[in-house]
Design an enzyme around this catalytic site. Structure first.
Site, mmCIF file in Angstrom:
data_model
loop_
_atom_site.group_PDB
_atom_site.id
_atom_site.type_symbol
_atom_site.label_atom_id
_atom_site.label_comp_id
_atom_site.label_asym_id
_atom_site.label_seq_id
_atom_site.Cartn_x
_atom_site.Cartn_y
_atom_site.Cartn_z
ATOM 1 N N ASP A 79 0.820 -1.211 0.000
ATOM 2 C CA ASP A 79 0.000 0.000 0.000
ATOM 3 C C ASP A 79 0.853 1.260 0.000
ATOM 4 O OD1 ASP A 79 0.795 -0.618 2.702
ATOM 5 O OD2 ASP A 79 -0.687 0.824 3.423
ATOM 6 N N GLU A 174 0.206 -1.354 5.564
ATOM 7 C CA GLU A 174 1.221 -0.896 6.503
ATOM 8 C C GLU A 174 1.022 0.571 6.856
ATOM 9 O OE1 GLU A 174 5.110 0.958 7.706
ATOM 10 O OE2 GLU A 174 3.811 1.407 5.998
#
Length: 409
Positions: A79, A174
């Site tokens: 991400d 994350e």
């Protein structure tokens, strides 16, 4: 495909995470990228490839020697930050950077300048990958993914480099603090691992902040302002009173190194009710606990002044300093340190002024220090990454695999 070609392909995927959705992965577009990576790993001939319903992608490069060598892992997150758009990223390479301003978008006057970002001067003569000024770049952490995939491909192409079993793992979310929450450490099956998620070339990190979030809800009492004396409680003003109780010189803008802070990240309200959102950070666990206690004491003092229930505070721990988990196993730091030196990189052992999936994974039983991925100015339009830094990170991964095998001859 070179490591740079991989990186430039990966940043075309929009993978922003979103903490408001309550699902894993938090956005469907992360799974699109995960599925693409899965096909790429299959094409490389890796084994034990799995992609679960939560977007965790694991794969194995088998050992090419018979002796017993610990299984090690390399991990990166898919991400990008919700802080800025990651859609339609348009990177370009500034060849042989000369130290001057870099115009990202002439029509909008967006310029990457060493006057604001002096770290640019450290990369004169290198080739810099930059944005067009309208999105982030995504080196955090697609550079890490590219480095891991390219290193594994290199090891397959060079069987003369002995190595043990290598596990790779790519996870979602994350950037919203959830990357390790559903990471199956037992299934991953490594004795230790490295997250490729650091910044400047040479960074090697096994210390990070202890972290907590704090939500403060302030209830006011709204009365017609013409008749409000001794009746109105303006929650906005009470919220500012709470803010003023915290040390003004202990914020991100006034601290560095091992110094902790209180960071006000959100404020929303009106006379009747105001909500504050904070993050609390400190490398020292005892000081971390003191910070949380102070916030609770500030809330208690407000309630004593304005009445019980005026302020409600909720503090949640997010992650802890991984040092206590890694320090008993310093050989894994020694291997990374030596690998950097052999790859022509000067190691810079430092503490992370932030968090990493590695911190949470370390407390889940997978010791996991952090290694540079090479990017700078993460989470915004001025993000950039030197080509040479990505290439060096890839070589460090190869060297870690090689030195781990040599250590267990």
């Amino acid at each position: 495909m070179t490591v740079i070609e991989r990186f430039l392909k990966y940043v075309t995927f929009d993978t922003q995470s979103d903490e408001s959705t309550g699902v894993t992965p938090s956005t469907a577009k992360q799974m699109v990228f995960a599925q693409y990576l899965k096909t790429e790993l299959e094409a490389l001939g890796l084994e034990e490839i799995s992609l679960d319903e939560n977007g965790y992608l694991f794969a194995t490069l088998p050992a090419n020697v018979d002796r017993k060598i610990p299984t090690i892992g390399f991990i990166a997150h898919m991400d990008t930050s919700p802080d800025m758009s990651g859609e339609n990223v348009s990177p370009r390479i500034v060849s042989s950077y000369d130290g001057s301003d870099i115009t990202l978008c002439a029509s909008d006057g967006i310029v990457l300048s060493p006057r604001q970002f002096p770290e640019l001067k450290d990369h004169i003569g290198e080739d810099l990958i930059v944005t067009d000024g309208h999105t982030l770049l995504g080196a955090d952490d697609k550079a890490g993914i590219a480095e891991i995939v390219a290193a594994v491909a290199y090891l397959k192409e060079h069987p003369e480099i002995e190595h043990g079993k290598i596990r790779i793992g790519f996870n979602p979310d994350e950037e919203i603090g959830l990357g390790a929450h559903k990471f199956d450490v037992e299934k991953f099956g490594a004795q230790w691992a490295y997250t490729m998620d650091g910044g400047e070339v040479g960074e090697l990190e096994f210390e990070n902040f202890n972290a907590a979030s704090a939500k403060i809800c302030v209830k006011g009492r709204n009365v017609h302002p013409g008749y409000a004396k001794n009746k109105m409680i303006n929650s906005l003003l009470v919220a500012n009173e709470f803010i003023s109780m915290l040390p003004a010189n202990e914020t991100p803008a006034t601290t560095e190194g091992y110094e902790g802070f209180y960071h006000l990240i959100g404020m929303e309200g009106e006379v009747e009710q105001t909500t504050l959102a904070y993050i609390i950070r400190d490398h020292d666990r005892q000081k971390f606990e003191i910070r949380k206690k102070l916030m609770s004491e500030c809330a208690a003092r407000i309630n004593e002044k304005y009445g019980d229930g005026t302020v409600k505070i909720e503090i949640k721990d997010q992650y802890y300093n991984m040092r206590q988990q890694v320090e008993p196993l310093m050989h894994i730091i020694d291997i990374a340190f030596a690998a950097m030196q052999e790859a022509g990189v000067e190691p810079k052992v430092k503490a992370i002024r932030g968090g990493t999936d590695g911190a949470q994974l370390s407390f889940k039983g997978l010791p996991c220090p952090n290694i540079f991925a090479g990017g700078l100015n993460f989470h915004g339009r001025y993000e950039f990454v030197p080509v040479q830094s990505i290439e060096k990170a890839m070589r460090v991964i190869v060297k870690i695999a090689e030195l781990t095998a040599k250590r267990y001859c």
